[in-house]
Design an enzyme around this catalytic site. Structure first.
Site, PDB file in Angstrom:
ATOM      1  N   CYS A   1      33.670  42.104  52.530  1.00 10.61           N
ATOM      2  CA  CYS A   1      34.085  41.855  51.144  1.00 10.61           C
ATOM      3  C   CYS A   1      35.172  42.867  50.789  1.00 10.61           C
ATOM      4  CB  CYS A   1      32.882  41.998  50.213  1.00 10.61           C
ATOM      5  SG  CYS A   1      33.316  41.784  48.480  1.00 10.61           S
TER       6      CYS A   1
ATOM      7  N   HIS B   1      37.780  32.193  56.674  1.00 13.69           N
ATOM      8  CA  HIS B   1      38.658  31.687  55.616  1.00 13.69           C
ATOM      9  C   HIS B   1      39.461  30.506  56.115  1.00 13.69           C
ATOM     10  CE1 HIS B   1      37.968  35.181  53.017  1.00 13.69           C
ATOM     11  NE2 HIS B   1      37.885  35.853  54.158  1.00 13.69           N
TER      12      HIS B   1
ATOM     13  N   GLU C   1      34.774  30.696  46.837  1.00  8.55           N
ATOM     14  CA  GLU C   1      34.094  31.544  47.825  1.00  8.55           C
ATOM     15  C   GLU C   1      32.812  30.917  48.358  1.00  8.55           C
ATOM     16  OE1 GLU C   1      33.333  35.684  47.433  1.00  8.55           O
ATOM     17  OE2 GLU C   1      35.146  36.003  46.252  1.00  8.55           O
TER      18      GLU C   1
ATOM     19  N   CYS D   1      39.449  37.491  45.746  1.00 10.26           N
ATOM     20  CA  CYS D   1      38.749  37.659  47.020  1.00 10.26           C
ATOM     21  C   CYS D   1      39.665  38.495  47.918  1.00 10.26           C
ATOM     22  CB  CYS D   1      38.456  36.292  47.648  1.00 10.26           C
ATOM     23  SG  CYS D   1      37.655  36.405  49.254  1.00 10.26           S
TER      24      CYS D   1
ATOM     25  N   GLY E   1      40.032  37.212  51.402  1.00 10.37           N
ATOM     26  CA  GLY E   1      40.785  35.958  51.295  1.00 10.37           C
ATOM     27  C   GLY E   1      42.277  36.222  51.119  1.00 10.37           C
TER      28      GLY E   1
HETATM   29  N1  LIG Z   1      31.935  35.031  49.859  1.00  7.66           N
HETATM   30  C1  LIG Z   1      32.271  35.879  50.962  1.00  7.66           C
HETATM   31  C2  LIG Z   1      31.894  37.324  50.747  1.00  7.66           C
HETATM   32  C3  LIG Z   1      32.621  37.997  49.593  1.00  7.66           C
HETATM   33  C4  LIG Z   1      34.138  38.137  49.780  1.00  7.66           C
HETATM   34  C5  LIG Z   1      34.754  38.921  48.666  1.00  7.66           C
HETATM   35  N2  LIG Z   1      34.706  38.445  47.368  1.00  7.66           N
HETATM   36  C6  LIG Z   1      36.060  39.633  49.008  1.00  7.66           C
HETATM   37  O1  LIG Z   1      36.616  40.271  48.094  1.00  7.66           O
HETATM   38  O2  LIG Z   1      36.484  39.659  50.154  1.00  7.66           O
HETATM   39  C7  LIG Z   1      31.606  35.390  52.261  1.00  7.66           C
HETATM   40  O3  LIG Z   1      30.505  34.825  52.213  1.00  7.66           O
HETATM   41  O4  LIG Z   1      32.220  35.550  53.324  1.00  7.66           O
END
Ligand SMILES: N[C@@H](CCC[C@H](N)C(=O)O)C(=O)O
Length: 286
Positions: free
Chosen positions: A76, A168, A217, A226, A229
């Site tokens: 994250c 991603h 997400e 993200c 991301g």
């Molecule tokens: N939803 C993601 C984990 C969280 C990612 C985050 N918000 C970021 O800032 O990178 C997952 O399940 O991979």
């Protein structure tokens, strides 16, 4: 009644409930349920999920992240900047540069201080992983997915996939305000070709140094930002010849801007803010 101290923090609006496991104790089996409870805006605190700041035998601290549906993520980006801020301001570390362990490996954080408070954090997120086997996704595991045609909901799209320790998939759009985040996002997230699910990003190229970005997400739905991301979007944009390897790109997310550089050395640097929202005691409902 079980209770624990928490800090709510955000990176560009991507907000999590942080629990310091150097001081608090949470039962491992209850972590998914705790993540769901604290994230609920009506009966909990309200957040995109739960982040644990844990002792590590490999780094200064270890981060674990749970999405608001209770699933555990492996990385994250916005969380890493907040963990770095917390670690410095709570004196869990002595230096302004230190390593953080994640479930997908070690990263290196560097904080910038103003009046003893951490304002900006740069995290070296490591090298992107591009092979289908590393995403993971169906197909030839030794191949990359760059501008490849895939069908979702009866329509063909050209997509690029990147793992920043978590998966991603990037879609390019002409107008970010028309991006089908809430319609296509949940369909792609759960597509069975992504065996572990996937974070879904929509990107509009503004120029060689600027991207607009929106995200659906995995495990949390729409969020304001993200970090992993945004790193994946910049890597994808280099691979698709929209931006340049070794140059800093500004990524405009719903919650604000990140500076991202896929360096010539091969790793991805992410720079952005980290903020505290509030602190308190949470009483777990049994
Ligand atoms: N939803 C993601 C984990 C969280 C990612 C985050 N918000 C970021 O800032 O990178 C997952 O399940 O991979």
């Amino acid at each position: 009644m079980t209770s624990f101290k928490f800090t709510k923090m955000h990176g560009l609006g991507n907000n999590y409930i942080y629990v310091n496991l150097f001081e608090e104790q949470l039962e491992e089996a209850k972590l998914p349920e705790i993540a769901k409870q604290v994230s609920n805006v009506y009966t909990g605190i309200g957040s995109d999920g739960l982040i644990l700041i844990c002792p590590s035998d490999k780094a200064a601290v270890k981060m674990r992240i749970f999405n608001n549906d209770g699933s555990e993520g492996k990385n994250c980006g916005n969380g890493l900047r907040c963990v770095a801020k917390y670690a410095v301001e709570h004196k869990l570390v002595k230096d302004t540069e230190f390593k953080i362990e994640t479930l997908s490996g070690l990263v290196e954080a560097k904080v910038q201080l103003k009046n003893n408070q951490v304002k900006l954090v740069t995290v070296d997120m490591g090298e992107p992983r591009l092979l289908k086997s590393q995403i993971p996704m169906a197909g030839n595991g030794n191949e990359k997915t760059i501008n490849e045609k895939m069908e979702f909901d009866g329509q063909l799209y050209e997509v690029t996939t990147v793992s920043m320790g978590n998966p991603h998939v990037i879609f390019y759009v002409d107008d970010i305000n028309q991006a089908p985040v809430t319609t296509l996002g949940p369909i792609v997230e759960k597509d069975e070709r992504f065996q572990e699910g996937v974070n879904v990003e929509f990107v509009q190229v503004v120029s060689e140094r600027e991207l607009h970005f929106r995200v659906w997400e995995r495990g949390s739905g729409v969020t304001q930002a993200c970090g992993t991301g945004a790193c994946a979007a910049v890597v994808s944009s280099v691979l698709n010849n929209y931006t340049n390897h070794g140059e800093e790109t500004t990524v405009h997310l719903a919650g604000g801007d990140l500076q991202i550089n896929w360096t010539k050395a091969g790793t991805v640097l992410m720079t952005g803010p980290a903020e505290v929202i509030c602190e308190g005691t949470y009483y777990l409902s049994e």
